[in-house]
Motif scaffolding. Structure first.
Motif, PDB file in Angstrom:
ATOM      1  N   ALA A 109      45.911  17.416 -13.808  1.00 27.83           N
ATOM      2  CA  ALA A 109      44.664  17.178 -13.068  1.00 27.83           C
ATOM      3  C   ALA A 109      44.238  15.731 -13.296  1.00 27.83           C
ATOM      4  CB  ALA A 109      43.571  18.136 -13.532  1.00 27.83           C
ATOM      5  N   GLU A 110      43.866  15.070 -12.216  1.00 27.48           N
ATOM      6  CA  GLU A 110      43.363  13.701 -12.287  1.00 27.48           C
ATOM      7  C   GLU A 110      42.039  13.617 -11.532  1.00 27.48           C
ATOM      8  OE1 GLU A 110      46.197  10.988 -10.666  1.00 27.48           O
ATOM      9  OE2 GLU A 110      47.693  11.355 -12.204  1.00 27.48           O
ATOM     10  N   PRO A 111      41.069  12.868 -12.054  1.00 22.19           N
ATOM     11  CA  PRO A 111      41.056  12.160 -13.333  1.00 22.19           C
ATOM     12  C   PRO A 111      40.754  13.127 -14.488  1.00 22.19           C
ATOM     13  CG  PRO A 111      38.951  11.868 -12.258  1.00 22.19           C
ATOM     14  CD  PRO A 111      39.810  12.667 -11.303  1.00 22.19           C
ATOM     15  N   MET A 112      40.875  12.630 -15.705  1.00 20.16           N
ATOM     16  CA  MET A 112      40.575  13.444 -16.881  1.00 20.16           C
ATOM     17  C   MET A 112      39.168  13.163 -17.407  1.00 20.16           C
ATOM     18  SD  MET A 112      44.278  13.430 -18.842  1.00 20.16           S
ATOM     19  CE  MET A 112      43.608  14.072 -20.367  1.00 20.16           C
ATOM     20  N   SER A 113      38.372  12.490 -16.610  1.00 22.09           N
ATOM     21  CA  SER A 113      36.967  12.266 -16.973  1.00 22.09           C
ATOM     22  C   SER A 113      36.123  12.284 -15.710  1.00 22.09           C
ATOM     23  CB  SER A 113      36.793  10.939 -17.715  1.00 22.09           C
ATOM     24  OG  SER A 113      37.186   9.852 -16.902  1.00 22.09           O
ATOM     25  N   TYR A 114      34.877  12.671 -15.899  1.00 16.16           N
ATOM     26  CA  TYR A 114      33.913  12.693 -14.787  1.00 16.16           C
ATOM     27  C   TYR A 114      32.525  12.530 -15.389  1.00 16.16           C
ATOM     28  CZ  TYR A 114      31.022  14.443 -10.962  1.00 16.16           C
ATOM     29  OH  TYR A 114      30.059  14.581  -9.995  1.00 16.16           O
ATOM     30  N   GLY A 115      31.926  11.377 -15.161  1.00 21.37           N
ATOM     31  CA  GLY A 115      30.632  11.125 -15.784  1.00 21.37           C
ATOM     32  C   GLY A 115      30.756  11.165 -17.295  1.00 21.37           C
ATOM     33  N   ARG A 116      29.985  12.055 -17.922  1.00 21.96           N
ATOM     34  CA  ARG A 116      30.009  12.196 -19.386  1.00 21.96           C
ATOM     35  C   ARG A 116      30.945  13.312 -19.860  1.00 21.96           C
ATOM     36  NH1 ARG A 116      25.937   9.507 -22.423  1.00 21.96           N
ATOM     37  NH2 ARG A 116      25.218   7.754 -21.181  1.00 21.96           N
ATOM     38  N   LEU A 117      31.784  13.824 -18.957  1.00 19.44           N
ATOM     39  CA  LEU A 117      32.743  14.877 -19.297  1.00 19.44           C
ATOM     40  C   LEU A 117      34.135  14.280 -19.461  1.00 19.44           C
ATOM     41  CD1 LEU A 117      33.726  17.917 -19.453  1.00 19.44           C
ATOM     42  CD2 LEU A 117      33.985  17.785 -16.958  1.00 19.44           C
ATOM     43  N   PHE A 118      34.836  14.701 -20.524  1.00 23.01           N
ATOM     44  CA  PHE A 118      36.211  14.277 -20.761  1.00 23.01           C
ATOM     45  C   PHE A 118      37.072  15.512 -20.997  1.00 23.01           C
ATOM     46  CE2 PHE A 118      33.372  10.921 -22.096  1.00 23.01           C
ATOM     47  CZ  PHE A 118      33.929   9.794 -21.485  1.00 23.01           C
TER      48      PHE A 118
ATOM     49  N   GLN B  18      25.678  14.911 -30.778  1.00 21.53           N
ATOM     50  CA  GLN B  18      26.223  13.768 -30.047  1.00 21.53           C
ATOM     51  C   GLN B  18      27.344  14.189 -29.098  1.00 21.53           C
ATOM     52  OE1 GLN B  18      26.536  11.876 -33.957  1.00 21.53           O
ATOM     53  NE2 GLN B  18      25.842   9.960 -33.023  1.00 21.53           N
ATOM     54  N   VAL B  19      28.214  15.095 -29.543  1.00 20.27           N
ATOM     55  CA  VAL B  19      29.349  15.526 -28.719  1.00 20.27           C
ATOM     56  C   VAL B  19      29.425  17.049 -28.726  1.00 20.27           C
ATOM     57  CG1 VAL B  19      31.831  15.352 -28.320  1.00 20.27           C
ATOM     58  CG2 VAL B  19      30.607  13.417 -29.342  1.00 20.27           C
ATOM     59  N   CYS B  20      29.379  17.640 -27.541  1.00 22.61           N
ATOM     60  CA  CYS B  20      29.560  19.088 -27.394  1.00 22.61           C
ATOM     61  C   CYS B  20      30.983  19.331 -26.916  1.00 22.61           C
ATOM     62  CB  CYS B  20      28.557  19.660 -26.398  1.00 22.61           C
ATOM     63  SG  CYS B  20      28.720  21.450 -26.142  1.00 22.61           S
ATOM     64  N   ILE B  21      31.740  20.098 -27.687  1.00 30.87           N
ATOM     65  CA  ILE B  21      33.147  20.366 -27.396  1.00 30.87           C
ATOM     66  C   ILE B  21      33.281  21.808 -26.934  1.00 30.87           C
ATOM     67  CG2 ILE B  21      35.471  20.455 -28.351  1.00 30.87           C
ATOM     68  CD1 ILE B  21      34.482  18.377 -30.456  1.00 30.87           C
ATOM     69  N   ILE B  22      33.805  22.000 -25.743  1.00 36.62           N
ATOM     70  CA  ILE B  22      34.023  23.339 -25.199  1.00 36.62           C
ATOM     71  C   ILE B  22      35.471  23.721 -25.468  1.00 36.62           C
ATOM     72  CG2 ILE B  22      33.913  24.794 -23.148  1.00 36.62           C
ATOM     73  CD1 ILE B  22      31.984  22.769 -21.915  1.00 36.62           C
TER      74      ILE B  22
ATOM     75  N   GLY C  22      35.867  18.816 -22.659  1.00 37.11           N
ATOM     76  CA  GLY C  22      36.416  20.083 -22.200  1.00 37.11           C
ATOM     77  C   GLY C  22      37.810  20.298 -22.744  1.00 37.11           C
ATOM     78  N   ALA C  23      37.920  21.120 -23.781  1.00 34.86           N
ATOM     79  CA  ALA C  23      39.215  21.464 -24.383  1.00 34.86           C
ATOM     80  C   ALA C  23      39.404  22.968 -24.305  1.00 34.86           C
ATOM     81  CB  ALA C  23      39.271  20.972 -25.828  1.00 34.86           C
ATOM     82  N   ASP C  24      39.024  23.528 -23.170  1.00 34.97           N
ATOM     83  CA  ASP C  24      38.952  24.989 -23.015  1.00 34.97           C
ATOM     84  C   ASP C  24      40.083  25.576 -22.185  1.00 34.97           C
ATOM     85  OD1 ASP C  24      37.872  23.568 -20.889  1.00 34.97           O
ATOM     86  OD2 ASP C  24      36.292  25.017 -20.470  1.00 34.97           O
ATOM     87  N   GLY C  25      41.199  24.867 -22.086  1.00 36.13           N
ATOM     88  CA  GLY C  25      42.385  25.452 -21.502  1.00 36.13           C
ATOM     89  C   GLY C  25      42.402  25.461 -19.983  1.00 36.13           C
ATOM     90  N   PHE C  26      43.516  25.940 -19.462  1.00 39.64           N
ATOM     91  CA  PHE C  26      43.762  25.913 -18.016  1.00 39.64           C
ATOM     92  C   PHE C  26      42.724  26.715 -17.230  1.00 39.64           C
ATOM     93  CE2 PHE C  26      45.931  27.655 -14.228  1.00 39.64           C
ATOM     94  CZ  PHE C  26      46.294  26.462 -13.603  1.00 39.64           C
ATOM     95  N   HIS C  27      42.282  27.833 -17.799  1.00 36.88           N
ATOM     96  CA  HIS C  27      41.359  28.715 -17.083  1.00 36.88           C
ATOM     97  C   HIS C  27      39.892  28.460 -17.455  1.00 36.88           C
ATOM     98  CE1 HIS C  27      44.668  31.046 -15.468  1.00 36.88           C
ATOM     99  NE2 HIS C  27      45.182  31.134 -16.686  1.00 36.88           N
ATOM    100  N   GLY C  28      39.623  27.407 -18.212  1.00 40.43           N
ATOM    101  CA  GLY C  28      38.262  27.142 -18.672  1.00 40.43           C
ATOM    102  C   GLY C  28      37.352  26.584 -17.595  1.00 40.43           C
TER     103      GLY C  28
END
Length: 390
Positions: free
Chosen positions: A273-282, A4-8, A157-163
């Motif tokens: 960075a704004e926004p913090m969401s795009y489509g199905r990415l948060f 259901q949720v893929c976390i990077i 997306g919880a993969d840091g500044f350089h992710g």
């Protein structure tokens, strides 16, 4: 694979969200670029807001934190050779902070994911999100020579500044705000008894310093250094000598020194960075925002993102309510900008700026004098330091 949720990102933000969602029956997978040993070798923040501590307990990860963490009801500001105490408990209506190292917190989260059989993939290379604006996004990654595909409902997306996550948002959609400070923090971790039971923030003409701790046998110290400095420029003896110069005599005389077990220089920046969401990415945590460590807001700001995302996901999967997901970016950013303001203010208050005028130096001194003489100003500091409500 279908989840259901893929976390990077397998740092504390990604692991905490995965654990919370798993406990509610929501299937997740965490993709981490590096090995577990590499993640656990990162030496980071150690001051937790009371709200973050509650979230760890809700995730059934708080037992060791509550047993070994240290409750701090205040901290000291060293200036002009003296110490001034900031009473967080008094000025925040009875709240406090919990000192517990991020490495230990991450270790607890990994162990919790192991207990529940959580899916955490390490050494996932070339992670790439796809079709984020469709109702069927997916993520691919490379494992050795194999390309693995994960179909999911949402990507976090919880993969840091350089992710890769933030870079997956089109440039004409994403807006970035940044301030880079003209100095860094040289940090030393030593297996020594802390010089103080509470943190000491130091304002000194030679530059900022901080006396912190991870436990009663593990100390963390910092001194402000130019961005041109390298770790190799600083022997242990040189570090301890410089730290003592910036401390009041009564503190320096009690400082226990020892070999460094970790030494690094961290540049300071403010970034959103704004926004913090795009489509199905948060986006969550450092993938979307960074603060100077002065006010201990970095890890705590990430926790507020996870709180909002967690409850938004629950509303979606349990009640079919998507309002939380739709409003996630605006809600998260409202709190993030307050954390940015506080971290910027603390940084400007306590550091020596090489290019600042004498007029600005006098204003800085006046700001500190006002803070220490005004209970109203100390209430504002305490309210922000212990953590604004989620």
């Amino acid at each position: 694979m279908k989840v259901q949720v893929c976390i990077i990102g397998g740092g504390p933000s990604g692991l905490l969200l995965s654990q919370l969602l798993h406990l509610k029956g929501i299937d997740t997978v965490v993709l981490e670029k590096y090995s577990r040993d590499h993640v656990l070798a990162r030496i980071r923040a150690g001051v937790l807001e009371h709200g973050f501590a509650r979230l760890m307990r809700e995730a059934q990860c708080g037992e060791r934190m509550d047993r070994e963490g240290e409750i701090h009801n205040g901290f000291e500001i060293a200036h002009d050779g003296v110490l001034s105490h900031i009473d967080l408990h008094k000025h925040s209506g009875g709240n406090s902070v919990l000192v517990y190292g991020q490495t230990e917190l991450t270790r607890d989260l990994y162990e919790a994911r192991d207990r529940l059989g959580g899916k955490v993939v390490h050494n996932a290379e070339d992670v790439t999100p796809h079709d984020l604006t469709s109702d069927r996004p997916y993520v691919t990654y490379r494992s050795n020579d194999e390309i693995v595909r994960i179909d999911c409902d949402y990507v976090v997306g919880a993969d840091g500044f350089h992710g890769v996550s933030r870079r997956s948002i089109p440039k004409d959609v994403l807006r970035e705000y940044e301030k880079v400070y003209p100095f860094g923090w040289l940090g030393v971790l030593s297996r020594t008894k802390p010089v103080s039971p509470e943190l000491i923030y130091v304002k000194h003409e030679r530059g900022f310093a901080l006396c912190s701790l991870r436990s009663q046998v593990l100390s963390r110290y910092y001194v402000q250094v130019p961005l041109t400095d390298k770790v190799e420029d600083w022997s242990d003896d040189a570090f301890w000598t410089e730290l003592k110069r910036r401390l009041p005599d009564e503190v320096a005389g009690h400082l226990i020194t020892g070999p460094s077990i970790e030494k690094s220089i961290a540049p300071l920046r403010s970034f959103v960075a704004e926004p913090m969401s795009y489509g199905r990415l948060f986006l969550a945590g450092d993938a979307a925002h960074i603060v100077p460590p002065t006010g201990a807001r970095g890890l705590n700001s990430a926790a507020s993102d996870i709180y909002y995302l967690y409850h938004a996901m629950l509303a979606h999967y349990q009640h079919g309510d998507d309002s939380g997901l739709a409003g996630y970016s605006a809600k998260a950013l409202a709190r993030i900008w307050k954390a940015q303001r506080f971290s910027w203010w603390m940084t400007m208050l306590l550091h020596r700026f090489p290019d600042r005028s004498e007029y600005e130096d006098r204003l800085q001194q006046t700001e500190l004098e006002y803070l220490l003489s005004s209970e109203t100003a100390q209430r504002l500091l305490a309210e922000n330091y212990v953590g604004l409500p989620f």
